[in-house]
Design an enzyme around this catalytic site. Structure first.
Site, PDB file in Angstrom:
ATOM      1  N   GLU A 127       0.857  -1.192   0.000  1.00 12.18           N
ATOM      2  CA  GLU A 127       0.000   0.000   0.000  1.00 12.18           C
ATOM      3  C   GLU A 127       0.889   1.236   0.000  1.00 12.18           C
ATOM      4  O   GLU A 127       2.085   1.149   0.256  1.00 12.18           O
ATOM      5  CB  GLU A 127      -0.945  -0.015   1.204  1.00 12.18           C
ATOM      6  CG  GLU A 127      -0.231   0.091   2.534  1.00 12.18           C
ATOM      7  CD  GLU A 127      -1.185  -0.110   3.713  1.00 12.18           C
ATOM      8  OE1 GLU A 127      -2.368   0.198   3.590  1.00 12.18           O
ATOM      9  OE2 GLU A 127      -0.708  -0.589   4.750  1.00 12.18           O
ATOM     10  N   LYS A 129       2.769   4.626   1.121  1.00 15.36           N
ATOM     11  CA  LYS A 129       3.248   5.199   2.380  1.00 15.36           C
ATOM     12  C   LYS A 129       2.772   6.646   2.393  1.00 15.36           C
ATOM     13  O   LYS A 129       3.261   7.481   1.635  1.00 15.36           O
ATOM     14  CB  LYS A 129       4.771   5.131   2.469  1.00 15.36           C
ATOM     15  CG  LYS A 129       5.297   5.657   3.795  1.00 15.36           C
ATOM     16  CD  LYS A 129       6.772   5.331   3.962  1.00 15.36           C
ATOM     17  CE  LYS A 129       7.245   5.590   5.395  1.00 15.36           C
ATOM     18  NZ  LYS A 129       6.932   6.911   5.929  1.00 15.36           N
ATOM     19  N   ASP A 131       2.043  10.442   3.401  1.00 19.13           N
ATOM     20  CA  ASP A 131       2.911  11.466   3.962  1.00 19.13           C
ATOM     21  C   ASP A 131       2.062  12.409   4.801  1.00 19.13           C
ATOM     22  O   ASP A 131       1.616  13.445   4.339  1.00 19.13           O
ATOM     23  CB  ASP A 131       3.595  12.222   2.819  1.00 19.13           C
ATOM     24  CG  ASP A 131       4.834  12.933   3.296  1.00 19.13           C
ATOM     25  OD1 ASP A 131       5.202  12.772   4.470  1.00 19.13           O
ATOM     26  OD2 ASP A 131       5.428  13.667   2.489  1.00 19.13           O
ATOM     27  N   TYR A 238      -4.221   1.999   8.435  1.00 18.26           N
ATOM     28  CA  TYR A 238      -3.344   0.981   7.853  1.00 18.26           C
ATOM     29  C   TYR A 238      -2.767  -0.013   8.855  1.00 18.26           C
ATOM     30  O   TYR A 238      -1.986  -0.883   8.480  1.00 18.26           O
ATOM     31  CB  TYR A 238      -2.196   1.622   7.066  1.00 18.26           C
ATOM     32  CG  TYR A 238      -1.436   2.689   7.835  1.00 18.26           C
ATOM     33  CD1 TYR A 238      -0.750   2.399   8.997  1.00 18.26           C
ATOM     34  CD2 TYR A 238      -1.409   4.002   7.374  1.00 18.26           C
ATOM     35  CE1 TYR A 238      -0.064   3.368   9.693  1.00 18.26           C
ATOM     36  CE2 TYR A 238      -0.714   4.983   8.061  1.00 18.26           C
ATOM     37  CZ  TYR A 238      -0.050   4.660   9.219  1.00 18.26           C
ATOM     38  OH  TYR A 238       0.623   5.625   9.897  1.00 18.26           O
ATOM     39  N   LYS A 355      10.989   3.708   0.015  1.00 19.24           N
ATOM     40  CA  LYS A 355      10.761   5.135  -0.277  1.00 19.24           C
ATOM     41  C   LYS A 355      11.110   5.437  -1.729  1.00 19.24           C
ATOM     42  O   LYS A 355      11.934   4.765  -2.331  1.00 19.24           O
ATOM     43  CB  LYS A 355      11.631   5.992   0.634  1.00 19.24           C
ATOM     44  CG  LYS A 355      11.375   5.731   2.098  1.00 19.24           C
ATOM     45  CD  LYS A 355      10.669   6.892   2.713  1.00 19.24           C
ATOM     46  CE  LYS A 355      11.572   7.567   3.703  1.00 19.24           C
ATOM     47  NZ  LYS A 355      11.014   8.707   4.344  1.00 19.24           N
ATOM     48  N   CYS A 449      26.963  45.053   2.375  1.00 20.55           N
ATOM     49  CA  CYS A 449      25.727  44.447   2.856  1.00 20.55           C
ATOM     50  C   CYS A 449      24.529  45.013   2.092  1.00 20.55           C
ATOM     51  O   CYS A 449      24.382  46.233   1.997  1.00 20.55           O
ATOM     52  CB  CYS A 449      25.582  44.733   4.349  1.00 20.55           C
ATOM     53  SG  CYS A 449      23.955  44.286   4.991  1.00 20.55           S
ATOM     54  N   CYS A 452      22.528  47.371   4.760  1.00 21.17           N
ATOM     55  CA  CYS A 452      23.022  48.613   5.359  1.00 21.17           C
ATOM     56  C   CYS A 452      24.242  49.169   4.634  1.00 21.17           C
ATOM     57  O   CYS A 452      24.782  50.197   5.035  1.00 21.17           O
ATOM     58  CB  CYS A 452      23.366  48.390   6.823  1.00 21.17           C
ATOM     59  SG  CYS A 452      24.800  47.325   7.040  1.00 21.17           S
ATOM     60  N   CYS A 467      28.017  40.526   7.510  1.00 19.65           N
ATOM     61  CA  CYS A 467      27.945  41.951   7.801  1.00 19.65           C
ATOM     62  C   CYS A 467      28.171  42.077   9.300  1.00 19.65           C
ATOM     63  O   CYS A 467      27.549  41.358  10.079  1.00 19.65           O
ATOM     64  CB  CYS A 467      26.562  42.481   7.417  1.00 19.65           C
ATOM     65  SG  CYS A 467      26.201  44.101   8.111  1.00 19.65           S
ATOM     66  N   CYS A 472      22.754  47.123  11.627  1.00 20.49           N
ATOM     67  CA  CYS A 472      22.201  46.790  10.301  1.00 20.49           C
ATOM     68  C   CYS A 472      20.720  46.413  10.444  1.00 20.49           C
ATOM     69  O   CYS A 472      20.372  45.525  11.227  1.00 20.49           O
ATOM     70  CB  CYS A 472      22.985  45.625   9.710  1.00 20.49           C
ATOM     71  SG  CYS A 472      22.210  44.916   8.255  1.00 20.49           S
TER      72      CYS A 472
HETATM   73  S1  IVH Z   1       2.510   0.543   8.937  1.00 24.20           S
HETATM   74  C1  IVH Z   1       4.978  -0.887  12.923  1.00 24.20           C
HETATM   75  N1  IVH Z   1       1.603   1.591   6.760  1.00 24.20           N
HETATM   76  O1  IVH Z   1       5.290   5.494   8.300  1.00 24.20           O
HETATM   77  C2  IVH Z   1       4.726   0.255  12.038  1.00 24.20           C
HETATM   78  N2  IVH Z   1       2.902   2.988   8.190  1.00 24.20           N
HETATM   79  O2  IVH Z   1       8.075   4.745   9.489  1.00 24.20           O
HETATM   80  C3  IVH Z   1       3.457   0.061  11.265  1.00 24.20           C
HETATM   81  N3  IVH Z   1       3.132   5.283   7.370  1.00 24.20           N
HETATM   82  O3  IVH Z   1       4.906   6.029  11.699  1.00 24.20           O
HETATM   83  C4  IVH Z   1       3.273   1.171  10.337  1.00 24.20           C
HETATM   84  N4  IVH Z   1       1.931   5.037   5.554  1.00 24.20           N
HETATM   85  O4  IVH Z   1       3.243   7.113  10.194  1.00 24.20           O
HETATM   86  C5  IVH Z   1       2.327   1.807   7.862  1.00 24.20           C
HETATM   87  N5  IVH Z   1       0.695   2.382   4.792  1.00 24.20           N
HETATM   88  C6  IVH Z   1       1.403   2.593   5.892  1.00 24.20           C
HETATM   89  C7  IVH Z   1       1.967   3.852   6.186  1.00 24.20           C
HETATM   90  C8  IVH Z   1       2.719   4.000   7.340  1.00 24.20           C
HETATM   91  C9  IVH Z   1       2.642   5.890   6.279  1.00 24.20           C
HETATM   92  C10 IVH Z   1       3.974   5.963   8.351  1.00 24.20           C
HETATM   93  C11 IVH Z   1       3.546   5.821   9.766  1.00 24.20           C
HETATM   94  C12 IVH Z   1       4.712   5.313  10.517  1.00 24.20           C
HETATM   95  C13 IVH Z   1       5.834   5.524   9.584  1.00 24.20           C
HETATM   96  C14 IVH Z   1       6.795   4.388   9.754  1.00 24.20           C
END
Ligand code: IVH
Length: 709
Positions: A127, A129, A131, A238, A355, A449, A452, A467, A472
């Site tokens: 799934e 990640k 942000d 998640y 990542k 600068c 000033c 400076c 200033c």
């Molecule tokens: S599972 C045991 N699933 O990433 C940890 N984390 O570095 C279980 N995050 O603090 C986390 N999307 O804030 C999981 N699909 C996802 C995620 C996710 C973002 C974040 C989460 C966590 C950090 C882990």
């Protein structure tokens, strides 16, 4: 109070309690239809009428208000602070990896760990990640009772009031949901909602947010939940926390079930990888992306090769997704196998965060501007043709110093590659047209600068030109901005623009001048109303309570950060002793090295720090030495619960315990070390006695800290 005005077919007037029950159930049902199923049955107007009726009913009968009442979504009175609460199970983090190859290594590690138990092909759950900001929701008896931030993983902050305002987060789960159901997920803002929010902020003359994640985190950190209610926050679930009374076999089953119970997510696909990809390409290419859970973005993958393909596909469509992501998370799907794999340090062995590489874009370097900082340092800044990178528009990037510009051979008019990595300030990576004809001449930092016009000097062995004019205007403005900032004197309502104006108008030229500002002076400035001016003066007045450590930090001595300022305040008994510190005394303080000691001596010998400290004192700033400033870890690792009436304010006792390395818990559990009990302690005291937890009164607590009583 009549309930028959409602548009609902309720028949004869009802008892307020019955009507209330009915309204709560009805609104919850429509919330679910709208947010989870995307199948509204009534118009927005009809929905609003129901909510209005509920609010009227609760206003007339406050005893009817319940935790799961939809009225909780509109926000309530501001809190003084967020309570710190321990997670039943720690919220851990994930191991990061940065390339597709790492996915194979992850699979190899998992297989090795499982040994002969490893199946031929491991099923992974993949799934995005997200942000945003990690959050835990606690449902007890089906009702949302608590929402906690991750905090340090063990103890989070109770932001329940803010989370209740998120419409797609159910306040109540269906009856078949487990009696204790903790779920974790990410609070985010959709890209479109973020853009609208920033437009609104701008229209209101408020600061805009750098990216959706900051906006989400900033909204959750509001003590006034009415502000959170005005922000279009979302959440995706998640992960599980503690679950009692129900068992799941796999991550895919868990996430599917969450959606069925109305918890928000990005949906789980059961298509073949090919069907998944072509459907998403179509859906995302069509402009208007479907609602997040309709995307069905999560799926299982058979073995590392399918997981890799998932990573690459999601990376390709990343820009078109309606929310920001910074990678994908790959988890072993079977929960039994997860248990077998367990954890290493603070991360599970059964998951990895793959990542994406930093996002880059090409644009034109329009101009190189020069900023003068608080310490007089001249910093070149790239002014760029605005360009979108990783979901945000970038128009500035720091160029650090002359050496960096020379190394990259950057010239005005160049096409340049810029990149954003996580929340790092955007940077110029390289020139994209090194052999373009007619490149302008190399950039040189000015010898005077820009603020000033005094001569700029670059001390031997330093990369930065400075400076050195203490008067200033740029330096003065930046010093005052630092002085008032949250971690320094924490003067709210004094923004950068107002500081610029106050300095330009000659009303202030040093931080201590703030304490002599008068209402009529502020009102003489453009766009200053009486109410906000008075608020500002009150905030300035409140900051007079600041202790020595804060003032030392606020004065902005080079290399003296917050931690050093605290050590200094701890080492000297008062400001006089600090001002007459010798080189030997300074070097004897732990964490103060040669460079910092030098800078301090120079500052203490100069006029500025001495003059400001005396002037601040004269104007009523306390500069008190806090007994516990910095702390000595006398309570390191001890978990405290506080109860009853104590001789000092709760907040102060809490900060004292924290300053000494102790932890505060919200409720007594087996893990509690000490219950600090004041007068009239009630159920917590009983619980602690029952569990055999150490109970302390105030006198004993003082002795523990070695304080005179
Ligand atoms: S599972 C045991 N699933 O990433 C940890 N984390 O570095 C279980 N995050 O603090 C986390 N999307 O804030 C999981 N699909 C996802 C995620 C996710 C973002 C974040 C989460 C966590 C950090 C882990």
């Amino acid at each position: 109070m009549s309930s028959t005005k409602s548009t609902r077919t309720t028949g004869s007037p009802k008892e307020p309690r019955d009507r209330h029950d009915e309204l709560v159930r009805e609104i919850q049902r429509h919330d679910h239809l709208y947010h989870a199923l995307d199948r509204p049955e009534i118009s927005d107007r009809e929905y609003d009428l129901l909510v209005e009726e509920l609010l009227r009913l609760e206003a007339a009968h406050p005893e009817l208000v319940r935790n799961d009442s939809p009225s909780q979504r509109v926000g309530s009175r501001p809190l003084e602070a967020f309570a710190k609460v321990e997670h039943r199970r720690p919220m851990l983090s994930l191991q990061n990896s940065y390339s597709v190859e790492d996915i194979d290594e992850f699979d190899a590690r998992v297989r090795k760990q499982l040994g002969s138990d490893a199946p031929e092909v491991i099923e992974y759950f993949c799934e995005p990640k997200f942000d945003g900001l990690a959050m835990e929701l606690v449902y007890e008896g089906g009702v949302l009772t608590r929402a906690l931030t991750r905090g340090d993983g063990s103890i989070g902050e109770d932001v329940t009031a803010n989370i209740r305002t998120i419409r797609s987060v159910p306040l109540r789960l269906p009856a078949e949901a487990p009696p204790l159901f903790e779920v974790r997920g990410e609070v985010i803002l959709l890209k479109d909602d973020f853009a609208k929010l920033n437009e609104q902020q701008e229209a209101d003359g408020e600061a805009t947010f750098a990216n959706p994640r900051n906006a989400a985190a900033g909204s959750i950190r509001q003590l006034d939940s009415r502000i959170a209610a005005s922000r279009p926050l979302r959440m995706f679930i998640y992960a599980p926390g503690v679950i009692e009374g129900h068992s799941f076999e796999s991550q895919s089953e868990f996430e599917r079930q969450c959606l069925i119970w109305g918890l928000p997510g990005v949906g789980v696909s059961d298509e073949s990888p090919e069907a998944f990809r072509s459907r998403l390409k179509r859906a995302l290419g069509a402009g208007q992306a479907p609602a997040p859970q309709e995307l069905r973005l999560a799926r299982t993958a058979r073995g590392p090769s399918e997981a890799r393909a998932y990573y690459e596909f999601i990376q390709n469509v990343r820009e078109q997704l309606p929310f920001d992501i910074d990678g994908v998370v790959i988890k072993v799907n079977s929960w039994r196998t997860q248990d077998e794999l367990g954890f290493v340090a603070r991360s599970p062995r059964w998951a990895t965060a793959a990542k994406f590489p930093p996002q880059q874009a090409e644009t034109t370097l329009r101009e190189i501007a020069v900023q003068v900082g608080r310490t007089g340092a001249l910093t070149p800044v790239a002014i760029l043709e605005p360009v979108r990178v990783g979901g945000v528009t970038v128009s500035h990037a720091t160029l650090h110093n002359q050496d960096e510009i020379d190394r990259k051979d950057l010239r005005v008019g160049d096409r340049v590659v810029i990149q954003r990595a996580g929340d790092v300030i955007p940077e110029v990576v390289r020139v994209a047209n090194p052999d373009r004809e007619g490149r302008t001449s190399p950039f040189r930092l000015p010898s005077r600068c820009p603020s000033c016009a005094s001569k700029v000097e670059k001390p031997e062995g330093e990369a930065v030109a400075r400076c050195f004019n203490p008067l200033c205007p740029a330096i003065v403005k930046e010093s005052i901005k630092h002085f008032v900032s949250r971690r320094a004197m924490n003067i709210e309502g004094l923004g950068d623009k107002l500081i610029d104006t106050l300095v330009d108008e000659g009303l202030i030229s040093r931080p201590s001048d703030l304490y002599a500002l008068r209402l009529d002076q502020i009102l003489s400035l453009e766009r200053q109303g009486e109410k906000s001016a008075q608020k500002l003066l009150d905030a300035i007045d409140r900051s007079r309570e600041a202790d020595l450590a804060r003032v030392i930090y606020a004065l902005g001595i080079r290399f003296v950060g917050e931690a050093t300022a605290k050590s200094l305040a701890l080492a000297f008994s008062d400001h006089d002793e600090f001002l007459s510190a010798t080189a030997e005394q300074l070097s004897a303080i732990p964490d103060i090295g040669e460079k910092v000691a030098q800078s301090l001596l120079q500052a203490l010998q100069g006029e500025y720090v001495r003059g400001e400290i005396h002037s601040l004192l004269k104007k009523g700033v306390r500069l008190a030495k806090r007994k516990q400033a910095g702390g000595q870890d006398r309570l390191k690792g001890l978990k405290f619960v506080i109860t009853g009436t104590l001789p000092e304010p709760r907040e102060e006792i809490k900060s004292l315990i924290e300053a000494e390395g102790g932890l505060i818990q919200g409720s007594v559990s087996k893990k509690t070390d000490i219950l600090l009990a004041g007068e009239e302690a009630g159920s917590k005291l009983a619980k602690a006695q029952e569990l055999g937890i150490r109970i302390m009164d105030w006198a004993e607590f003082q002795r523990l800290l070695g304080e005179p009583q």
